[in-house]
Design a protein around this motif. Sequence first.
Motif, PDB file in Angstrom:
ATOM      1  N   LYS A 174      13.527 -14.965   4.809  1.00  0.00           N
ATOM      2  CA  LYS A 174      13.871 -13.914   5.763  1.00  0.00           C
ATOM      3  C   LYS A 174      12.843 -12.787   5.729  1.00  0.00           C
ATOM      4  CE  LYS A 174      17.619 -13.517   3.543  1.00  0.00           C
ATOM      5  NZ  LYS A 174      18.349 -13.974   2.523  1.00  0.00           N
ATOM      6  N   ALA A 175      11.654 -13.060   6.151  1.00  0.00           N
ATOM      7  CA  ALA A 175      10.612 -12.032   6.153  1.00  0.00           C
ATOM      8  C   ALA A 175      10.847 -11.059   7.301  1.00  0.00           C
ATOM      9  CB  ALA A 175       9.238 -12.671   6.288  1.00  0.00           C
ATOM     10  N   ARG A 176      10.839  -9.799   6.956  1.00  0.00           N
ATOM     11  CA  ARG A 176      10.933  -8.749   7.976  1.00  0.00           C
ATOM     12  C   ARG A 176       9.591  -8.045   8.028  1.00  0.00           C
ATOM     13  NH1 ARG A 176      15.603  -7.561   4.584  1.00  0.00           N
ATOM     14  NH2 ARG A 176      14.308  -5.908   3.781  1.00  0.00           N
ATOM     15  N   PRO A 177       9.266  -7.459   9.165  1.00  0.00           N
ATOM     16  CA  PRO A 177       8.005  -6.708   9.210  1.00  0.00           C
ATOM     17  C   PRO A 177       8.056  -5.530   8.232  1.00  0.00           C
ATOM     18  CG  PRO A 177       9.183  -6.581  11.326  1.00  0.00           C
ATOM     19  CD  PRO A 177       9.987  -7.445  10.411  1.00  0.00           C
ATOM     20  N   LEU A 178       6.935  -5.258   7.623  1.00  0.00           N
ATOM     21  CA  LEU A 178       6.869  -4.164   6.659  1.00  0.00           C
ATOM     22  C   LEU A 178       6.673  -2.839   7.388  1.00  0.00           C
ATOM     23  CD1 LEU A 178       4.590  -5.765   3.923  1.00  0.00           C
ATOM     24  CD2 LEU A 178       7.073  -5.691   4.009  1.00  0.00           C
ATOM     25  N   ASP A 179       7.362  -1.821   6.918  1.00  0.00           N
ATOM     26  CA  ASP A 179       7.214  -0.464   7.446  1.00  0.00           C
ATOM     27  C   ASP A 179       6.030   0.171   6.712  1.00  0.00           C
ATOM     28  OD1 ASP A 179       7.347   2.201   8.149  1.00  0.00           O
ATOM     29  OD2 ASP A 179       9.519   2.353   7.885  1.00  0.00           O
ATOM     30  N   VAL A 180       4.836  -0.015   7.267  1.00  0.00           N
ATOM     31  CA  VAL A 180       3.600   0.404   6.607  1.00  0.00           C
ATOM     32  C   VAL A 180       3.613   1.905   6.321  1.00  0.00           C
ATOM     33  CG1 VAL A 180       1.091   0.536   6.844  1.00  0.00           C
ATOM     34  CG2 VAL A 180       2.305  -1.522   7.563  1.00  0.00           C
ATOM     35  N   ASP A 181       4.122   2.715   7.235  1.00  0.00           N
ATOM     36  CA  ASP A 181       4.159   4.166   7.005  1.00  0.00           C
ATOM     37  C   ASP A 181       5.020   4.509   5.789  1.00  0.00           C
ATOM     38  OD1 ASP A 181       2.460   4.773   9.093  1.00  0.00           O
ATOM     39  OD2 ASP A 181       4.094   5.065  10.535  1.00  0.00           O
ATOM     40  N   ARG A 182       6.156   3.850   5.656  1.00  0.00           N
ATOM     41  CA  ARG A 182       7.028   4.109   4.508  1.00  0.00           C
ATOM     42  C   ARG A 182       6.340   3.693   3.201  1.00  0.00           C
ATOM     43  NH1 ARG A 182      10.370   1.882   1.010  1.00  0.00           N
ATOM     44  NH2 ARG A 182      10.295  -0.240   1.809  1.00  0.00           N
ATOM     45  N   TYR A 183       5.683   2.533   3.224  1.00  0.00           N
ATOM     46  CA  TYR A 183       4.985   2.081   2.013  1.00  0.00           C
ATOM     47  C   TYR A 183       3.832   3.026   1.663  1.00  0.00           C
ATOM     48  CZ  TYR A 183       7.570  -2.234   1.361  1.00  0.00           C
ATOM     49  OH  TYR A 183       8.562  -3.141   1.100  1.00  0.00           O
ATOM     50  N   ARG A 184       3.085   3.475   2.663  1.00  0.00           N
ATOM     51  CA  ARG A 184       1.976   4.409   2.392  1.00  0.00           C
ATOM     52  C   ARG A 184       2.489   5.713   1.814  1.00  0.00           C
ATOM     53  NH1 ARG A 184      -1.178   3.219   7.857  1.00  0.00           N
ATOM     54  NH2 ARG A 184      -2.403   1.444   7.154  1.00  0.00           N
ATOM     55  N   THR A 185       3.567   6.231   2.370  1.00  0.00           N
ATOM     56  CA  THR A 185       4.149   7.477   1.862  1.00  0.00           C
ATOM     57  C   THR A 185       4.617   7.300   0.423  1.00  0.00           C
ATOM     58  OG1 THR A 185       4.827   8.138   4.081  1.00  0.00           O
ATOM     59  CG2 THR A 185       5.964   9.197   2.246  1.00  0.00           C
ATOM     60  N   SER A 186       5.301   6.190   0.152  1.00  0.00           N
ATOM     61  CA  SER A 186       5.758   5.911  -1.217  1.00  0.00           C
ATOM     62  C   SER A 186       4.565   5.782  -2.156  1.00  0.00           C
ATOM     63  CB  SER A 186       6.589   4.624  -1.260  1.00  0.00           C
ATOM     64  OG  SER A 186       7.763   4.769  -0.514  1.00  0.00           O
ATOM     65  N   TRP A 187       3.519   5.103  -1.694  1.00  0.00           N
ATOM     66  CA  TRP A 187       2.337   4.916  -2.531  1.00  0.00           C
ATOM     67  C   TRP A 187       1.680   6.254  -2.864  1.00  0.00           C
ATOM     68  CZ3 TRP A 187       0.793   1.771  -5.910  1.00  0.00           C
ATOM     69  CH2 TRP A 187      -0.473   1.936  -6.462  1.00  0.00           C
ATOM     70  N   LEU A 188       1.518   7.120  -1.879  1.00  0.00           N
ATOM     71  CA  LEU A 188       0.909   8.430  -2.128  1.00  0.00           C
ATOM     72  C   LEU A 188       1.737   9.240  -3.118  1.00  0.00           C
ATOM     73  CD1 LEU A 188      -0.315   9.358   1.463  1.00  0.00           C
ATOM     74  CD2 LEU A 188      -1.719   8.707  -0.507  1.00  0.00           C
ATOM     75  N   THR A 189       3.042   9.148  -3.020  1.00  0.00           N
ATOM     76  CA  THR A 189       3.922   9.841  -3.971  1.00  0.00           C
ATOM     77  C   THR A 189       3.685   9.325  -5.385  1.00  0.00           C
ATOM     78  OG1 THR A 189       5.589  10.193  -2.263  1.00  0.00           O
ATOM     79  CG2 THR A 189       6.335  10.336  -4.550  1.00  0.00           C
ATOM     80  N   ILE A 190       3.578   8.017  -5.522  1.00  0.00           N
ATOM     81  CA  ILE A 190       3.328   7.423  -6.844  1.00  0.00           C
ATOM     82  C   ILE A 190       1.991   7.910  -7.403  1.00  0.00           C
ATOM     83  CG2 ILE A 190       2.807   5.244  -8.032  1.00  0.00           C
ATOM     84  CD1 ILE A 190       4.924   3.948  -6.123  1.00  0.00           C
ATOM     85  N   GLU A 191       0.943   7.865  -6.584  1.00  0.00           N
ATOM     86  CA  GLU A 191      -0.372   8.303  -7.063  1.00  0.00           C
ATOM     87  C   GLU A 191      -0.352   9.767  -7.498  1.00  0.00           C
ATOM     88  OE1 GLU A 191      -3.889   5.673  -5.125  1.00  0.00           O
ATOM     89  OE2 GLU A 191      -3.054   7.216  -3.814  1.00  0.00           O
TER      90      GLU A 191
END
Length: 138
Positions: free
Chosen positions: A28-45
Amino acid sequence: DGLMLLFLIVIVLVGAGILFIITHARGKARPLDVDRYRTSWLTIEQQLVKGEEASCHLVVLNADKLLDQALKQRGFKGDTMGQRMKSARDTWSNANNVWNAHKLRNRIAHESDVTVGYDNARRALSAFKQGLKDLGAI
Protein backbone atom coordinates in the motif's frame (compact mmCIF):
# COMPACT_ATOMS: atom_id res chain seq x y z
CA ASP A 1 -7.77 -7.58 -39.63
CA GLY A 2 -10.19 -8.55 -36.85
CA LEU A 3 -7.76 -11.11 -35.51
CA MET A 4 -4.93 -8.57 -35.55
CA LEU A 5 -7.09 -6.05 -33.66
CA LEU A 6 -7.99 -8.68 -31.08
CA PHE A 7 -4.30 -9.58 -30.74
CA LEU A 8 -3.37 -5.91 -30.16
CA ILE A 9 -6.13 -5.51 -27.55
CA VAL A 10 -4.89 -8.60 -25.71
CA ILE A 11 -1.30 -7.26 -25.78
CA VAL A 12 -2.43 -3.87 -24.41
CA LEU A 13 -4.48 -5.51 -21.63
CA VAL A 14 -1.63 -7.84 -20.65
CA GLY A 15 0.77 -4.88 -20.62
CA ALA A 16 -1.62 -2.86 -18.47
CA GLY A 17 -1.95 -5.81 -16.09
CA ILE A 18 1.81 -6.19 -15.81
CA LEU A 19 2.22 -2.46 -15.21
CA PHE A 20 -0.44 -2.58 -12.48
CA ILE A 21 1.30 -5.51 -10.77
CA ILE A 22 4.70 -3.79 -10.92
CA THR A 23 3.42 -0.52 -9.50
CA HIS A 24 1.44 -2.20 -6.72
CA ALA A 25 3.78 -5.10 -5.88
CA ARG A 26 5.26 -3.38 -2.82
CA GLY A 27 1.96 -3.05 -1.02
CA LYS A 28 0.00 0.00 0.00
CA ALA A 29 2.42 2.68 -1.14
CA ARG A 30 1.13 6.20 -0.73
CA PRO A 31 2.77 9.25 -2.21
CA LEU A 32 5.25 10.83 0.17
CA ASP A 33 4.57 14.31 1.52
CA VAL A 34 7.98 15.72 0.59
CA ASP A 35 7.36 19.05 2.36
CA ARG A 36 6.55 17.28 5.62
CA TYR A 37 9.64 15.08 5.35
CA ARG A 38 11.87 18.08 4.56
CA THR A 39 10.50 20.01 7.52
CA SER A 40 11.01 17.02 9.82
CA TRP A 41 14.53 16.55 8.46
CA LEU A 42 15.49 20.19 9.05
CA THR A 43 14.20 19.93 12.62
CA ILE A 44 16.35 16.85 13.20
CA GLU A 45 19.46 18.53 11.79
CA GLN A 46 18.89 21.58 14.00
CA GLN A 47 18.73 19.34 17.10
CA LEU A 48 22.37 18.31 16.71
CA VAL A 49 24.54 20.39 19.03
CA LYS A 50 28.32 19.99 19.08
CA GLY A 51 29.52 18.91 22.50
CA GLU A 52 26.12 17.61 23.64
CA GLU A 53 26.14 13.83 23.51
CA ALA A 54 22.42 13.63 24.28
CA SER A 55 21.70 15.58 21.08
CA CYS A 56 23.87 13.13 19.13
CA HIS A 57 21.77 10.24 20.42
CA LEU A 58 18.50 12.09 19.79
CA VAL A 59 19.21 13.00 16.16
CA VAL A 60 20.26 9.45 15.26
CA LEU A 61 17.11 8.01 16.85
CA ASN A 62 14.86 10.58 15.16
CA ALA A 63 16.51 10.27 11.75
CA ASP A 64 16.18 6.49 11.88
CA LYS A 65 12.50 6.84 12.80
CA LEU A 66 11.91 9.24 9.89
CA LEU A 67 13.58 6.85 7.44
CA ASP A 68 11.42 4.00 8.74
CA GLN A 69 8.27 6.10 8.27
CA ALA A 70 9.27 6.69 4.65
CA LEU A 71 9.96 2.96 4.13
CA LYS A 72 6.53 2.11 5.51
CA GLN A 73 4.80 4.80 3.51
CA ARG A 74 6.51 3.67 0.31
CA GLY A 75 5.08 0.21 1.05
CA PHE A 76 8.24 -1.80 1.68
CA LYS A 77 7.39 -5.09 3.37
CA GLY A 78 8.70 -6.31 6.70
CA ASP A 79 7.82 -6.51 10.37
CA THR A 80 10.98 -4.65 11.40
CA MET A 81 12.89 -1.75 9.96
CA GLY A 82 15.74 -4.12 9.11
CA GLN A 83 13.38 -6.25 7.04
CA ARG A 84 11.99 -3.16 5.32
CA MET A 85 15.54 -1.98 4.59
CA LYS A 86 16.31 -5.37 3.01
CA SER A 87 13.15 -5.06 0.91
CA ALA A 88 14.45 -1.68 -0.26
CA ARG A 89 17.98 -2.95 -0.97
CA ASP A 90 17.82 -1.97 -4.65
CA THR A 91 16.83 1.57 -3.66
CA TRP A 92 19.95 2.52 -1.68
CA SER A 93 22.75 4.38 -3.43
CA ASN A 94 25.03 3.38 -0.52
CA ALA A 95 23.50 0.51 1.43
CA ASN A 96 26.51 0.13 3.77
CA ASN A 97 26.19 3.69 5.04
CA VAL A 98 22.45 3.35 5.66
CA TRP A 99 22.96 0.02 7.45
CA ASN A 100 25.78 1.43 9.60
CA ALA A 101 23.59 4.38 10.61
CA HIS A 102 20.74 2.01 11.51
CA LYS A 103 23.15 -0.20 13.50
CA LEU A 104 24.28 2.89 15.42
CA ARG A 105 20.63 3.62 16.21
CA ASN A 106 20.24 0.07 17.51
CA ARG A 107 23.28 0.43 19.74
CA ILE A 108 21.90 3.69 21.15
CA ALA A 109 18.51 2.10 21.75
CA HIS A 110 19.74 -1.16 23.28
CA GLU A 111 23.10 -0.51 24.97
CA SER A 112 23.38 1.68 28.04
CA ASP A 113 27.06 2.61 27.67
CA VAL A 114 27.15 3.85 24.06
CA THR A 115 29.08 7.02 23.39
CA VAL A 116 28.25 8.83 20.16
CA GLY A 117 30.37 11.80 19.23
CA TYR A 118 29.41 14.71 17.04
CA ASP A 119 31.34 13.39 14.00
CA ASN A 120 29.70 9.95 14.22
CA ALA A 121 26.29 11.57 14.53
CA ARG A 122 27.00 13.75 11.47
CA ARG A 123 28.06 10.66 9.47
CA ALA A 124 24.90 8.83 10.50
CA LEU A 125 22.77 11.87 9.60
CA SER A 126 24.44 12.03 6.20
CA ALA A 127 23.59 8.36 5.57
CA PHE A 128 19.99 8.78 6.73
CA LYS A 129 19.63 11.88 4.56
CA GLN A 130 20.87 9.98 1.49
CA GLY A 131 18.49 7.14 2.33
CA LEU A 132 15.59 9.58 2.47
CA LYS A 133 16.67 11.07 -0.85
CA ASP A 134 16.90 7.56 -2.35
CA LEU A 135 13.28 6.97 -1.27
CA GLY A 136 12.16 10.29 -2.73
CA ALA A 137 11.17 11.64 0.69
CA ILE A 138 13.40 14.72 0.57
